[in-house]
Write an enzyme that holds these catalytic residues in place. Structure first.
Site, PDB file in Angstrom:
ATOM      1  N   PHE A   1     -10.093   4.909   4.792  1.00 46.35           N
ATOM      2  CA  PHE A   1      -8.764   4.358   5.073  1.00 46.35           C
ATOM      3  C   PHE A   1      -8.235   4.944   6.382  1.00 46.35           C
ATOM      4  O   PHE A   1      -8.224   6.165   6.567  1.00 46.35           O
ATOM      5  CB  PHE A   1      -7.819   4.709   3.918  1.00 46.35           C
ATOM      6  N   GLY A   2      -7.780   4.075   7.281  1.00 46.46           N
ATOM      7  CA  GLY A   2      -7.175   4.509   8.540  1.00 46.46           C
ATOM      8  C   GLY A   2      -5.712   4.096   8.587  1.00 46.46           C
ATOM      9  O   GLY A   2      -5.374   2.958   8.267  1.00 46.46           O
ATOM     10  N   TYR A   3      -4.868   5.037   8.982  1.00 45.27           N
ATOM     11  CA  TYR A   3      -3.427   4.748   9.046  1.00 45.27           C
ATOM     12  C   TYR A   3      -2.847   5.151  10.398  1.00 45.27           C
ATOM     13  O   TYR A   3      -1.643   5.024  10.631  1.00 45.27           O
ATOM     14  CB  TYR A   3      -2.674   5.463   7.907  1.00 45.27           C
ATOM     15  N   GLY A   4      -3.706   5.670  11.294  1.00 46.39           N
ATOM     16  CA  GLY A   4      -3.281   6.069  12.638  1.00 46.39           C
ATOM     17  C   GLY A   4      -4.146   5.339  13.649  1.00 46.39           C
ATOM     18  O   GLY A   4      -4.319   4.122  13.576  1.00 46.39           O
ATOM     19  N   SER A   5      -4.752   6.108  14.549  1.00 47.32           N
ATOM     20  CA  SER A   5      -5.549   5.466  15.604  1.00 47.32           C
ATOM     21  C   SER A   5      -6.759   4.721  15.051  1.00 47.32           C
ATOM     22  O   SER A   5      -7.288   3.823  15.711  1.00 47.32           O
ATOM     23  CB  SER A   5      -5.998   6.510  16.631  1.00 47.32           C
TER      24      SER A   5
ATOM     25  N   GLU B   1     -11.232  15.314  14.235  1.00 50.13           N
ATOM     26  CA  GLU B   1      -9.960  15.632  13.561  1.00 50.13           C
ATOM     27  C   GLU B   1      -9.919  17.075  13.077  1.00 50.13           C
ATOM     28  O   GLU B   1      -9.287  17.378  12.077  1.00 50.13           O
ATOM     29  CB  GLU B   1      -9.741  14.660  12.389  1.00 50.13           C
TER      30      GLU B   1
HETATM   31  C1  BEZ Z   1      -6.284   7.631  10.982  1.00 55.15           C
HETATM   32  O1  BEZ Z   1      -6.202   7.156   9.883  1.00 55.15           O
HETATM   33  O2  BEZ Z   1      -6.220   6.957  11.971  1.00 55.15           O
HETATM   34  C2  BEZ Z   1      -6.445   9.073  11.059  1.00 55.15           C
HETATM   35  C3  BEZ Z   1      -5.332   9.839  11.028  1.00 55.15           C
HETATM   36  C4  BEZ Z   1      -5.480  11.194  11.092  1.00 55.15           C
HETATM   37  C5  BEZ Z   1      -6.728  11.753  11.186  1.00 55.15           C
HETATM   38  C6  BEZ Z   1      -7.835  10.955  11.185  1.00 55.15           C
HETATM   39  C7  BEZ Z   1      -7.696   9.607  11.133  1.00 55.15           C
END
Ligand code: BEZ
Length: 179
Positions: free
Chosen positions: A4-8, A84
């Site tokens: 699951f991605g919630y940022g970049s 990360e």
């Molecule tokens: C993401 O979901 O984009 C993400 C956010 C923080 C760390 C790694 C991935």
């Protein structure tokens, strides 16, 4: 395995995947509370990037789930773990597809817990916006990260008051700056 991605990861996964779904994670809220000394800032002037904080079950975080190819999985996770490394750890939960509500069980995602050394936590809106406007790192301007996230969420029809309010605030500050 689903990630699951919630940022970049929403707009720049940086790896090949088998399937991609727009999904919602329940019981977590996305916040620009994690310091970024290595991607969107520097150790001297860390940027702000997102993490997830536990929230009541009614709260939702919209993002994207990627189905990873089994043979490539370990390599992809090792690369993400390295990318990360500044405070994020693995977590797992169920997510639900935005379109069908179908559940995807045991999805992996990264969170930066409050006790990690780069956690910044909340600050007044204007302070967070000024920090994002001023910070740059090896992955680019912190501002691009915020605006691309806001655009991606808008494109999915997601609601996220925290992200959208912050994006409006940086735009307001920019409009008051000298050209
Ligand atoms: C993401 O979901 O984009 C993400 C956010 C923080 C760390 C790694 C991935």
């Amino acid at each position: 395995m689903w990630l699951f991605g919630y940022g970049s990861l929403i707009w720049k996964p940086g790896f090949a995947y088998v399937q991609k779904r727009e999904v919602v994670l329940r019981g977590w809220r996305r916040r620009f509370y994690q310091g970024s000394p290595d991607h969107r800032g520097t150790p001297e002037a860390p940027g702000r990037v997102v993490t997830l904080l536990p929230a009541p079950q009614e709260e939702r975080c919209v993002g994207v789930a990627y189905l990873l190819d089994a043979p490539a999985r370990e390599r992809i996770l090792a690369a993400l773990d390295h990318r990360e490394k500044a405070g994020y750890v693995h977590h797992r939960s169920v997510v639900h597809c935005l379109q069908s509500s179908e559940a995807i069980e045991d999805v992996l995602f990264y969170i930066a817990p409050e006790d990690n050394p780069n956690f910044l936590g909340p600050a007044p809106l204007e302070d967070m916006a000024r920090q994002i406007l001023s910070c740059h790192g090896p992955s680019g301007p912190n501002l691009d990260y915020l605006l691309r996230l806001a655009e991606s969420l808008q494109a999915m029809g997601a609601e996220d008051t925290h992200v959208f309010t912050l994006a409006q605030e940086v735009q307001r500050l920019q409009s008051t700056m000298e050209p």
